[in-house]
Enzyme design. Structure first.
Site, mmCIF file in Angstrom:
data_model
loop_
_atom_site.group_PDB
_atom_site.id
_atom_site.type_symbol
_atom_site.label_atom_id
_atom_site.label_comp_id
_atom_site.label_asym_id
_atom_site.label_seq_id
_atom_site.Cartn_x
_atom_site.Cartn_y
_atom_site.Cartn_z
ATOM 1 N N GLU A 100 5.156 9.405 9.863
ATOM 2 C CA GLU A 100 4.156 8.011 9.763
ATOM 3 C C GLU A 100 4.304 7.569 10.960
ATOM 4 O OE1 GLU A 100 4.512 5.541 6.900
ATOM 5 O OE2 GLU A 100 3.201 6.939 5.862
ATOM 6 N N GLU A 160 2.349 12.790 1.047
ATOM 7 C CA GLU A 160 2.218 11.288 0.645
ATOM 8 C C GLU A 160 1.023 10.394 0.006
ATOM 9 O OE1 GLU A 160 4.524 7.500 2.050
ATOM 10 O OE2 GLU A 160 5.905 8.853 3.229
#
Ligand SMILES: *[C@@H]1O[C@H](CO)[C@@H](O)[C@H](O)[C@H]1NC(C)=O
Ligand SMILES: *[C@@H]1O[C@H](CO)[C@@H](O)[C@H](O)[C@H]1NC(C)=O
Ligand SMILES: *[C@@H]1O[C@H](CO)[C@@H](O)[C@H](O)[C@H]1NC(C)=O
Ligand SMILES: *[C@@H]1O[C@H](CO)[C@@H](O)[C@H](O)[C@H]1NC(C)=O
Ligand SMILES: *[C@@H]1O[C@H](CO)[C@@H](O)[C@H](O)[C@H]1NC(C)=O
Length: 333
Positions: A157, A266
């Site tokens: 991320e 995710e």
């Protein structure tokens, strides 16, 4: 006996590859803990909790074949650019080996969970140098190279950074991993917390230019995340979308740009009726979009408590969470 053993070896070899030699369809779960607690600014407060290893056999028995194992950069190399802490690596590796041993078909993602940052500084943008970033991956490559069942998630991320400069850092680390002799599949993340939604118009076009010293792009898989709550943060119990518009857009983009691949490493929701509906629809779409979408790992089990808002951690009596039973399990490979 001899024949049986040989057959077992052969079936394992076939199982680790898809029909035409590519990575098979993957589905499973994040087992968090070694990333506790890395903040989104890349700071770390030293509270890692090893994921319970019994979960791997538990989920593999249900058909899961993918386990993402996040870790804090500062745990693996306590000094930026310094050597791997061998005590920590032994602990981390025992977890990874438990994941791989849970089934001959199991894959694991080695996930550097640091948001492109170390203690607030962005890689090659005021923080760590590309060499310091590559150092940890060169060392991991030397330890974990040549294993097709270990995927390297080169960074979790990235966000709020200059995308062209980030793409250069990704290229730098890909080169370093290959120079260390590792042939593993590499997962390449974009910006905006590697949002699946902004990938085709944000970092994606820059990451298309990343090359693999091995040749081809079969071993460079884009890494995307997407939640189903109203602000895509993965912090709310209710889901408001099945994300198929976002994922269809991503898949079209992948097909138009060299038939590339991505993985949804995710996604997830609360143990609520809305998430049971929408996550189930989302994962069914992911499954149908193989091989452009390689698969998914939901967030999260591991060291999360059974009452964590997005918990997929089974209860102590071995019963799964409702979301796992209703939305995830039916869409495992
Ligand atoms: C190395 O890892 C071990 C095991 O996690 C830990 O006890 C030790 O403090 C670590 N060393 C450093 C320098 O962080
Ligand atoms: C990172 O964020 C945490 C939590 O908000 C904060 O306590 C810490 O001071 C921040 N670290 C840096 C280096 O900005
Ligand atoms: C995505 O990230 C870029 C660069 O970090 C930023 O300019 C842009 O506003 C972000 N887009 C969204 C939708 O958050
Ligand atoms: C996702 O939701 C849309 C809008 O409600 C619907 O048309 C579509 O069929 C759903 N996708 C799946 C895979 O169920
Ligand atoms: C296992 O524990 C959960 C949570 O306490 C409970 O809801 C469930 O009914 C239990 N299942 C069995 C088979 O005992």
């Amino acid at each position: 006996m001899y024949t049986t053993a040989l057959l077992a070896v052969l079936s394992t070899a076939f199982a680790s590859q898809g029909a035409n030699g590519q990575i098979p369809r993957l589905g499973g779960v994040n087992t968090a803990g070694y990333d506790f607690t890395v903040y989104t600014n890349g700071s770390f407060t030293d509270s890692a909790a090893p994921p319970p290893t019994w979960q791997y056999a538990h989920f593999s028995a249900e058909g899961a074949n993918l386990y993402r194992v996040p870790f804090a950069w500062q745990e693996m190399t306590p000094t930026l650019g310094g050597p791997i802490n061998t005590s920590f690596f032994e602990q981390y590796d025992s977890t990874v080996q438990a994941a791989l041993a849970s089934s001959p078909y199991a894959y694991a993602i080695v996930d550097l969970h640091n948001y492109a940052r170390w203690n607030g500084g962005i890689i090659a943008q005021g923080g760590p140098t590309n060499e310091q970033y590559a150092s940890i991956w060169s060392q991991i490559a030397a330890l974990y190279g040549q294993n097709d069942r270990l995927l390297f998630g080169v960074m979790n991320e990235p966000h709020d950074l200059d995308i062209p400069t980030w793409a250069e850092s990704v290229q730098y680390v890909v080169n370093a991993i290959r120079a260390a002799g590792a042939t593993n599949y590499l997962l390449l993340p974009g910006s905006n917390y590697t949002s699946a939604q902004t990938f085709p118009t944000g970092a994606g076009p820059y990451l298309l230019d990343v090359t693999d010293p091995l040749g081809g792009t079969e071993r460079l898989i884009f890494d995307v995340h997407k939640y189903l709550d109203y602000d895509n943060s993965g912090t709310h119990a209710e889901c408001v979308t099945n994300n198929t518009v976002v994922l269809e857009t991503l898949v079209s983009w992948l097909r138009e740009n060299g038939n590339r691949q991505a993985i949804l490493s995710e996604t997830g929701g609360g143990n609520t009726a809305s998430c049971e509906l929408y996550l189930g629809q989302e994962l069914a779409y992911v499954k149908s979009a193989y091989p452009n979408l390689v698969g998914f790992s939901v967030w999260a089990a591991g060291s999360f408590a059974t009452d964590y808002i997005l918990s997929e951690t089974p209860y102590p009596n071995g019963t799964d969470q409702p979301l796992w039973i209703d939305a995830v399990r039916p869409n495992l490979p």
